[in-house]
Design an enzyme around this catalytic site. Structure first.
Site: not given
Ligand code: PLP
Length: 379
Positions: A41, A271
């Site tokens: 994701k 800045y």
């Molecule tokens: C993002 C996510 C993961 C992965 O988590 P990590 O800590 O990056 O391994 C697993 N399960 C769900 C539901 C997530 O949203």
């Protein structure tokens, strides 16, 4: 020093070899035949979802997960081999997003009977079974059904239904980033009742719970597959050194020296004149800024690597530029490579180091790298 690759002003180099070997390293630690689902994701935590998906599958991942229907569409249109593995959407979806998910045969999370019904209606309209994963909220307090009786009701309804396929039962841990926290075991305990029901209803129903933190800390959490994000990118879910976990950071962020100037006592930089030379010195201007996701809060606190050494980022970070103090005897030249994140020579700036400056977690550092930054695939 070598010039930054392709002469880009800034570049995120992502080692696909590191992604592959991290996947292999995680897979070796899985118990009971558990599979690895690579969580890609948010553009693979800023690493580039298409290339990372390919590398993760080469490294032994057998499934992919994303947060949104749009992310699923993007992966399926760019990664032909992703069509051969299950792709699950973890996030909450609107009716129109659910329709898009169904159109590409993605698997979806379900935690209310209303949404399950929407899935059923959609599947009967399209004439293709929709694969659903019933989510039990065992203590995360976010998405998922808290009421166990409702979970059981959804499991049996999905298992019975000709239009739907009960593809999974899942939960998510709230404290997996703090190894030893007893809440994780409590969540597994609550989950186990639903697990027994799901297994009895449908033997092929995949049980999944663990994120990276749980995967690396507690084999009890592995079930049928684990959902790993941060660990496949080679970063520690616990905020420490990932080398101890036998993981290799995959991403580095490199720029180059765009200009050099010599300053006299009292000359200021940037800045707000936040930094003023207290002795004659030499400063490099590097064409990267908060417009690239190099956050403004790093001004005056972070270091970069240039000429094989650490050098401080001075004054305010602006949208397109930062200033680096080289010191009066520096031999760094225009065009030399500047490492903002990653290794140069013996030195390393880790995502965790930047996260510490920003009082955040390493996840947010790589996810925050901007769209303006080209991703370069490295071996
Ligand atoms: C993002 C996510 C993961 C992965 O988590 P990590 O800590 O990056 O391994 C697993 N399960 C769900 C539901 C997530 O949203």
């Amino acid at each position: 020093m070598t010039e930054a690759a392709s002469g880009q002003r800034i570049l995120a180099r992502v080692s696909m070899g590191a992604i592959e070997s991290n996947c292999r390293s995680i897979s070796r630690r899985l118990v009971g035949g558990a599979e690895l689902c690579a969580v890609v994701k948010a553009d693979a935590y800023g690493h580039g979802a298409a290339e990372v998906s390919r590398a993760a599958l080469r490294g032994g991942a057998t499934r992919l997960a994303v947060a949104t229907a749009g992310e699923a569409e993007e992966i399926l249109s760019n990664v032909p081999e992703a069509k051969d593995v299950p792709l699950v959407i973890l996030g909450a979806m609107s009716p129109s997003e659910l329709a898009r998910a169904a159109a590409i045969d993605a698997e979806v999370g379900v935690w209310t009977t209303g949404f399950l019904e929407a899935c059923r209606v959609l599947a009967s309209e399209t004439g293709r079974p929709l694969r659903v994963h019933v989510k039990h909220d065992t203590g995360m307090g976010r998405l998922g059904q808290t009421d166990q009786a409702e979970v059981v009701e959804m499991l049996s309804s999905a298992a019975r239904d000709g239009e739907l396929e009960l593809a999974g039962l899942w939960t998510h841990f709230a404290t997996a980033d703090e190894p030893g926290d007893p809440f994780l075991a409590e969540q597994i305990e609550v989950f186990s009742e639903s697990v027994a029901v799901a297994r009895s209803l449908q033997p092929g129903c995949m049980i999944h719970a663990a994120n990276s933190g749980a995967t690396l800390a507690d084999p009890e959490s592995h079930f049928d597959f684990v959902r790993c994000g941060i660990a496949i990118y080679g970063l520690s879910p616990y905020g420490g050194d990932s080398g101890e976990l036998e993981l290799e950071p995959a991403l580095s962020l490199v720029s180059r020296v765009g200009a050099i100037k010599d300053l006299q006592v009292g000359d200021s930089v940037g800045y707000g004149r936040k930094w003023t030379a207290s002795s004659p010195t030499r400063v490099a201007i590097c064409p990267v800024g908060y417009g690239d996701g190099y956050r403004r809060a790093l001004g005056g606190v972070a270091d970069v690597l240039v000429g094989g050494k650490r050098a401080p980022v001075i004054g305010a970070v602006s949208m397109d530029n930062i200033a680096i103090e080289l010191g009066s005897s520096s031999e760094v030249q225009i065009g030399d490579e500047v490492v903002l994140l990653g290794r140069q020579g013996e030195e390393e700036i880790s995502a965790q180091e930047l996260a510490d400056h920003l009082e955040t977690i390493n996840y947010e550092v790589t996810v925050g790298i901007g769209q303006r930054v080209p991703r370069e695939v490295a071996p």
